[in-house]
Design a protein around this motif. Sequence first.
Motif, PDB file in Angstrom:
ATOM      1  N   GLU A 154       0.830  -1.207   0.000  1.00 46.81           N
ATOM      2  CA  GLU A 154       0.000   0.000   0.000  1.00 46.81           C
ATOM      3  C   GLU A 154       0.867   1.262   0.000  1.00 46.81           C
ATOM      4  OE1 GLU A 154      -3.571   1.879  -0.396  1.00 46.81           O
ATOM      5  OE2 GLU A 154      -3.294  -0.285  -0.323  1.00 46.81           O
ATOM      6  N   GLN A 155       1.939   1.252   0.754  1.00 48.58           N
ATOM      7  CA  GLN A 155       2.851   2.395   0.790  1.00 48.58           C
ATOM      8  C   GLN A 155       3.532   2.582  -0.563  1.00 48.58           C
ATOM      9  OE1 GLN A 155       4.940   0.778   4.217  1.00 48.58           O
ATOM     10  NE2 GLN A 155       4.477   2.645   5.373  1.00 48.58           N
ATOM     11  N   ILE A 156       3.913   1.472  -1.189  1.00 44.97           N
ATOM     12  CA  ILE A 156       4.546   1.548  -2.505  1.00 44.97           C
ATOM     13  C   ILE A 156       3.551   2.074  -3.539  1.00 44.97           C
ATOM     14  CG2 ILE A 156       5.562   0.156  -4.366  1.00 44.97           C
ATOM     15  CD1 ILE A 156       6.870  -1.533  -2.098  1.00 44.97           C
ATOM     16  N   LEU A 157       2.303   1.617  -3.467  1.00 47.19           N
ATOM     17  CA  LEU A 157       1.258   2.137  -4.360  1.00 47.19           C
ATOM     18  C   LEU A 157       1.119   3.644  -4.188  1.00 47.19           C
ATOM     19  CD1 LEU A 157      -1.073   1.825  -6.381  1.00 47.19           C
ATOM     20  CD2 LEU A 157      -2.547   1.266  -4.434  1.00 47.19           C
ATOM     21  N   ASN A 158       1.148   4.120  -2.962  1.00 47.27           N
ATOM     22  CA  ASN A 158       1.029   5.559  -2.707  1.00 47.27           C
ATOM     23  C   ASN A 158       2.194   6.341  -3.308  1.00 47.27           C
ATOM     24  OD1 ASN A 158      -1.423   5.336  -1.372  1.00 47.27           O
ATOM     25  ND2 ASN A 158      -0.467   5.058   0.617  1.00 47.27           N
ATOM     26  N   LEU A 204      12.149   4.868  -3.462  1.00 46.47           N
ATOM     27  CA  LEU A 204      12.090   3.558  -2.808  1.00 46.47           C
ATOM     28  C   LEU A 204      13.482   2.967  -2.569  1.00 46.47           C
ATOM     29  CD1 LEU A 204       9.149   2.081  -4.892  1.00 46.47           C
ATOM     30  CD2 LEU A 204       9.043   2.864  -2.508  1.00 46.47           C
ATOM     31  N   LYS A 205      14.505   3.611  -3.127  1.00 50.36           N
ATOM     32  CA  LYS A 205      15.896   3.155  -2.993  1.00 50.36           C
ATOM     33  C   LYS A 205      16.071   1.730  -3.514  1.00 50.36           C
ATOM     34  CE  LYS A 205      17.050   6.177   0.875  1.00 50.36           C
ATOM     35  NZ  LYS A 205      15.929   7.033   0.907  1.00 50.36           N
ATOM     36  N   LEU A 261       6.020  -5.252  -9.031  1.00 50.95           N
ATOM     37  CA  LEU A 261       7.451  -5.361  -9.317  1.00 50.95           C
ATOM     38  C   LEU A 261       8.268  -4.643  -8.242  1.00 50.95           C
ATOM     39  CD1 LEU A 261       9.701  -6.239 -11.290  1.00 50.95           C
ATOM     40  CD2 LEU A 261       9.322  -4.081 -12.494  1.00 50.95           C
ATOM     41  N   PHE A 262       7.872  -3.431  -7.878  1.00 53.59           N
ATOM     42  CA  PHE A 262       8.573  -2.678  -6.840  1.00 53.59           C
ATOM     43  C   PHE A 262       8.488  -3.395  -5.491  1.00 53.59           C
ATOM     44  CE2 PHE A 262       7.942   1.706  -9.078  1.00 53.59           C
ATOM     45  CZ  PHE A 262       9.000   1.429  -9.929  1.00 53.59           C
ATOM     46  N   THR A 263       7.320  -3.935  -5.172  1.00 54.41           N
ATOM     47  CA  THR A 263       7.136  -4.646  -3.902  1.00 54.41           C
ATOM     48  C   THR A 263       8.042  -5.868  -3.843  1.00 54.41           C
ATOM     49  OG1 THR A 263       4.836  -3.886  -3.791  1.00 54.41           O
ATOM     50  CG2 THR A 263       5.432  -5.760  -2.392  1.00 54.41           C
TER      51      THR A 263
END
Length: 88
Positions: free
Chosen positions: A4-8, A53-54, A74-76
């Motif tokens: 959820e944080q990555i989506l934001n 996101l580093k 993918l990021f998650t």
Amino acid sequence: MDREQILNVVIKHIKLNVDGLENIEIDPQKTILQYGASSLDGVEIVSACMRELKIKIPRTEVSSFKTIDDLVELFTKCKNEVREEIKS
């Protein structure tokens, strides 16, 4: 950092890079192109997200995403792999 944080983070960068989306709810099932982003906007959105996101993901992997949800997935996955490496 959870999904959820990555989506934001992704939504934030979409809204920063594409005009007229400030008060629009972003549907993760759509593509960034459906929100009026150009291919250059897409590159900037992905790059800005990875900086925040580093994480580093090869461009060939990133270019395979279709929807915003695919990009978040993918990021998650990448963030979780980094977290596991740190624990090892």
